[in-house]
Motif scaffolding. Structure first.
Motif, PDB file in Angstrom:
ATOM      1  N   CYS A 111       0.844  -1.202   0.000  1.00  0.00           N
ATOM      2  CA  CYS A 111       0.000   0.000   0.000  1.00  0.00           C
ATOM      3  C   CYS A 111       0.876   1.247   0.000  1.00  0.00           C
ATOM      4  O   CYS A 111       1.840   1.346   0.761  1.00  0.00           O
ATOM      5  CB  CYS A 111      -0.907   0.001   1.225  1.00  0.00           C
ATOM      6  SG  CYS A 111      -1.917   1.500   1.378  1.00  0.00           S
ATOM      7  N   CYS A 144      -0.549  -6.245   0.801  1.00  0.00           N
ATOM      8  CA  CYS A 144      -1.926  -6.547   0.403  1.00  0.00           C
ATOM      9  C   CYS A 144      -1.911  -7.593  -0.698  1.00  0.00           C
ATOM     10  O   CYS A 144      -1.080  -7.538  -1.601  1.00  0.00           O
ATOM     11  CB  CYS A 144      -2.617  -5.287  -0.107  1.00  0.00           C
ATOM     12  SG  CYS A 144      -2.742  -3.973   1.112  1.00  0.00           S
ATOM     13  N   CYS A 185      -6.827  -1.031   0.286  1.00  0.00           N
ATOM     14  CA  CYS A 185      -5.967  -1.595   1.317  1.00  0.00           C
ATOM     15  C   CYS A 185      -6.816  -2.131   2.466  1.00  0.00           C
ATOM     16  O   CYS A 185      -7.738  -1.462   2.930  1.00  0.00           O
ATOM     17  CB  CYS A 185      -4.997  -0.525   1.819  1.00  0.00           C
ATOM     18  SG  CYS A 185      -3.943  -1.081   3.186  1.00  0.00           S
ATOM     19  N   ASN A 202      -5.537   2.036  -4.016  1.00  0.00           N
ATOM     20  CA  ASN A 202      -4.245   1.839  -4.663  1.00  0.00           C
ATOM     21  C   ASN A 202      -4.472   1.517  -6.133  1.00  0.00           C
ATOM     22  O   ASN A 202      -5.496   0.938  -6.504  1.00  0.00           O
ATOM     23  CB  ASN A 202      -3.499   0.676  -4.009  1.00  0.00           C
ATOM     24  CG  ASN A 202      -3.044   1.002  -2.620  1.00  0.00           C
ATOM     25  OD1 ASN A 202      -1.939   1.448  -2.421  1.00  0.00           O
ATOM     26  ND2 ASN A 202      -3.911   0.789  -1.628  1.00  0.00           N
ATOM     27  N   ASN A 219      -5.820  -2.506   5.464  1.00  0.00           N
ATOM     28  CA  ASN A 219      -5.399  -1.894   6.719  1.00  0.00           C
ATOM     29  C   ASN A 219      -5.912  -0.463   6.888  1.00  0.00           C
ATOM     30  O   ASN A 219      -6.447  -0.121   7.935  1.00  0.00           O
ATOM     31  CB  ASN A 219      -3.872  -1.936   6.807  1.00  0.00           C
ATOM     32  CG  ASN A 219      -3.360  -1.483   8.148  1.00  0.00           C
ATOM     33  OD1 ASN A 219      -3.892  -1.859   9.178  1.00  0.00           O
ATOM     34  ND2 ASN A 219      -2.325  -0.686   8.138  1.00  0.00           N
TER      35      ASN A 219
END
Length: 50
Positions: free
Chosen positions: A7, A14, A36, A43, A38
């Motif tokens: 990321c 990822c 992502c 992205n 998290n």
């Protein structure tokens, strides 16, 4: 098949699923953008350089 990317925002690893394209499944189609897990940042999948 899963492809691993990092990321741009948080640096988390990822996994992005690529769909097989064609009969022999030598090539895979990846989404142009992915989120992502998290930090939820969007992205962009890098271009294939072959």
């Amino acid at each position: 098949m899963d492809f691993d990317f990092v990321c741009w925002s948080c640096g988390a690893d990822c996994s992005v699923y690529g769909k097989p394209v064609g009969f022999w499944t030598e090539r895979y189609q990846l989404p142009a953008e992915w989120e992502c897990w998290n930090c939820d940042a969007i992205n962009i999948t890098p271009d294939d350089d072959d």
